[in-house]
Each structure stands twice: as C-alpha cells, then as structure tokens.
Design a protein around this motif. Structure first.
Motif, mmCIF file in Angstrom:
data_model
loop_
_atom_site.group_PDB
_atom_site.id
_atom_site.type_symbol
_atom_site.label_atom_id
_atom_site.label_comp_id
_atom_site.label_asym_id
_atom_site.label_seq_id
_atom_site.Cartn_x
_atom_site.Cartn_y
_atom_site.Cartn_z
ATOM 1 N N GLY A 124 9.231 -8.576 17.473
ATOM 2 C CA GLY A 124 9.233 -7.119 17.463
ATOM 3 C C GLY A 124 8.793 -6.511 16.153
ATOM 4 O O GLY A 124 8.962 -5.318 15.913
ATOM 5 N N ILE A 125 8.191 -7.318 15.290
ATOM 6 C CA ILE A 125 7.739 -6.814 13.992
ATOM 7 C C ILE A 125 6.592 -5.815 14.196
ATOM 8 O O ILE A 125 5.802 -5.969 15.138
ATOM 9 N N PRO A 126 6.490 -4.775 13.356
ATOM 10 C CA PRO A 126 5.406 -3.802 13.508
ATOM 11 C C PRO A 126 4.062 -4.403 13.115
ATOM 12 O O PRO A 126 3.698 -4.424 11.943
ATOM 13 N N ALA A 127 3.341 -4.911 14.087
ATOM 14 C CA ALA A 127 2.102 -5.642 13.808
ATOM 15 C C ALA A 127 0.997 -4.711 13.329
ATOM 16 O O ALA A 127 0.769 -3.651 13.908
ATOM 17 N N PRO A 128 0.289 -5.098 12.280
ATOM 18 C CA PRO A 128 -0.868 -4.312 11.835
ATOM 19 C C PRO A 128 -2.048 -4.516 12.777
ATOM 20 O O PRO A 128 -2.067 -5.452 13.588
ATOM 21 N N ALA A 129 -3.028 -3.646 12.658
ATOM 22 C CA ALA A 129 -4.219 -3.780 13.505
ATOM 23 C C ALA A 129 -5.008 -5.034 13.147
ATOM 24 O O ALA A 129 -5.676 -5.624 14.002
ATOM 25 N N THR A 130 -4.951 -5.467 11.878
ATOM 26 C CA THR A 130 -5.707 -6.635 11.423
ATOM 27 C C THR A 130 -4.790 -7.850 11.331
ATOM 28 O O THR A 130 -3.842 -7.860 10.544
ATOM 29 N N VAL A 131 -5.081 -8.845 12.158
ATOM 30 C CA VAL A 131 -4.348 -10.115 12.143
ATOM 31 C C VAL A 131 -5.385 -11.239 12.077
ATOM 32 O O VAL A 131 -6.186 -11.401 12.991
ATOM 33 N N VAL A 132 -5.377 -11.982 10.994
ATOM 34 C CA VAL A 132 -6.290 -13.112 10.817
ATOM 35 C C VAL A 132 -5.524 -14.387 11.150
ATOM 36 O O VAL A 132 -4.462 -14.650 10.580
ATOM 37 N N THR A 133 -6.058 -15.182 12.071
ATOM 38 C CA THR A 133 -5.413 -16.428 12.474
ATOM 39 C C THR A 133 -6.307 -17.609 12.118
ATOM 40 O O THR A 133 -7.446 -17.439 11.674
ATOM 41 N N VAL A 134 -5.797 -18.793 12.372
ATOM 42 C CA VAL A 134 -6.567 -20.001 12.074
ATOM 43 C C VAL A 134 -7.827 -20.083 12.932
ATOM 44 O O VAL A 134 -8.773 -20.788 12.589
ATOM 45 N N ASP A 135 -7.856 -19.352 14.031
ATOM 46 C CA ASP A 135 -9.042 -19.340 14.892
ATOM 47 C C ASP A 135 -10.194 -18.548 14.286
ATOM 48 O O ASP A 135 -11.322 -18.614 14.781
ATOM 49 N N ASP A 136 -9.927 -17.798 13.238
ATOM 50 C CA ASP A 136 -10.923 -16.887 12.685
ATOM 51 C C ASP A 136 -11.705 -17.432 11.495
ATOM 52 O O ASP A 136 -12.616 -16.770 10.998
ATOM 53 N N THR A 137 -11.335 -18.620 11.013
ATOM 54 C CA THR A 137 -12.055 -19.217 9.882
ATOM 55 C C THR A 137 -12.289 -20.695 10.151
ATOM 56 O O THR A 137 -11.555 -21.318 10.918
ATOM 57 N N SER A 138 -13.292 -21.243 9.503
ATOM 58 C CA SER A 138 -13.590 -22.664 9.706
ATOM 59 C C SER A 138 -12.632 -23.564 8.943
ATOM 60 O O SER A 138 -12.454 -24.734 9.287
ATOM 61 N N ARG A 139 -12.007 -23.029 7.898
ATOM 62 C CA ARG A 139 -11.034 -23.791 7.109
ATOM 63 C C ARG A 139 -9.770 -22.960 6.936
ATOM 64 O O ARG A 139 -9.824 -21.767 6.652
#
Length: 219
Positions: A124-139
């Motif tokens: 229930g944390i107030p999530a920001p519009a920008t979330v970078v996950t491990v799927d978004d970078t090659s390393r």
C-alpha cells in the motif's frame, strides 16, 4: 543514531528509492520463497549469504548451470509472486516518499516488473509514477545502470540525485552512478553500509522543498 557525513546543504533534484529493505519489509516473504526454492533445487542454506540487493536472476545464474537458469528463475519468481504475506511499510517510508512530487522521485528496485507491482500493491505504499525494475536495464545492481536509468527517466543528472538504500550492492551501484547515498540500517549491520550518511530509519530524514528540488536534513 546517524553516522558518516553531516547532511548536505546543497539542493537535490530527485530522490531514488530502493524498495525491499528501504521502503518496505518483505523479509519474511523473501525468506519463505527462497528457502523453499533452495530446498527444491538441493541448495545448501549458505547460498543465501550476501544475496540481498542483487537481482534474482544473477543469484540463480551464480548457482546453477546455464541450461537450468531460465526454469529455476521462473520458479523463484513465481514463489515470490505468490507470497505477499507480512509485507509492511517501514517507518517513515510512506511519509518521505509522499513528501515529493512525481517529478522528483522514483523507485529503483532489483525486483522484476511483475514482482515490484505485487509488492507495491501489497504494502500500500504510495507508488511514484517512475519505477525502474531489473527488467529495464541490461545489468542490475551493483552495476550503476539501474540508478542511471532512474535519473534518465526523470531527466536529471545522476550527480543531482540522492539514493536511499539498505544493501551494499545497491550502495555500490549508486556510488558508481555518481549519486549521493543515504543508507538505512535494515537488512545489514551499520558497519556493512558504505554511504555518505547512515540512518536508523527513514523517519530520521526530512526533505524540504527548495528552488530546483529539495534539501536533506536529519531529525
């Protein structure tokens, strides 16, 4: 108790937050999932040492031959997706995250996109519009790529970002990206955290609006 350098007086453009261990405590669910995975794959319990803060695929790759990695990674991800019990927001996290507008905040996590969404919703944390996950970078962490991507998406210089982290791998990534670092004593001992500032909790931190961003002070 706060250690390391005093709070900086300069203005930061954005705050980049790690998620697990920094904003939320998912430790019981993580422990259950990885313990079951380790049992299924015949791992000695010691395989868990030093894994926090690293992407799950990297951990699996370090433990199994290449032809088993995809299947084993899919299994541990599913175990984690299925277990959202006992996930709670850490002290001060919701208030600190909520004190910034979307243009000045992002979550940068080693979770997959699906797992991040499940844990954000579950806590229930107030999530920001920008979330970078491990799927978004090659390393992933401890490489700087995740935090560089977070800064890129918010259109700021990484040197103008303050990173909140709880793990050595994440702090190494943030430092390599050129960010100012604030470590939270959560999943690791204070002596293990190499950061510009070390705090017991995010409740110790205050972000005050300033022209061009915000300043950091300690309560």
């Amino acid at each position: 108790m706060t250690t390391a350098h005093p709070a900086p007086t300069r203005v930061f453009a954005t705050a980049l937050f790690d998620m697990d261990g920094t904003l939320i405590d998912s430790t019981p669910a993580v422990d259950r999932s990885w313990t079951r995975w380790g049992e299924e794959y015949g791992m000695d319990p010691s395989f868990r040492i030093g894994m926090h803060g690293r992407p799950a695929r990297d951990i699996v790759t370090s433990l199994l031959p290449p032809d088993r990695v995809d299947e084993a990674f899919a299994r541990v991800e599913q175990l984690e997706l299925d277990d959202t019990d006992d996930i709670v927001v850490l002290p001060g996290a919701a208030e600190l995250l909520g004190s910034l507008p979307d243009a000045q905040r992002a979550i940068v996590t080693s979770c997959t996109r699906r797992l991040a969404a499940v844990r954000i919703a579950g806590s229930g944390i107030p999530a920001p519009a920008t979330v970078v996950t491990v799927d978004d970078t090659s390393r992933g962490k401890p490489n700087p790529d995740p935090f560089l991507e977070g800064a890129r998406r918010l259109d700021v210089d990484p040197h103008d970002c303050v990173v909140f982290e709880d793990a050595p791998a994440g702090l190494a990534a943030a430092k390599a990206a050129g960010c100012f670092t604030i470590a939270v004593v959560s999943t690791h001992q204070r002596a293990e955290l190499d950061a510009d500032i070390v705090v017991d909790s995010l409740a110790d931190v205050l972000l005050t609006p300033a022209p061009g961003g915000f300043t950091v002070s300690l309560r």
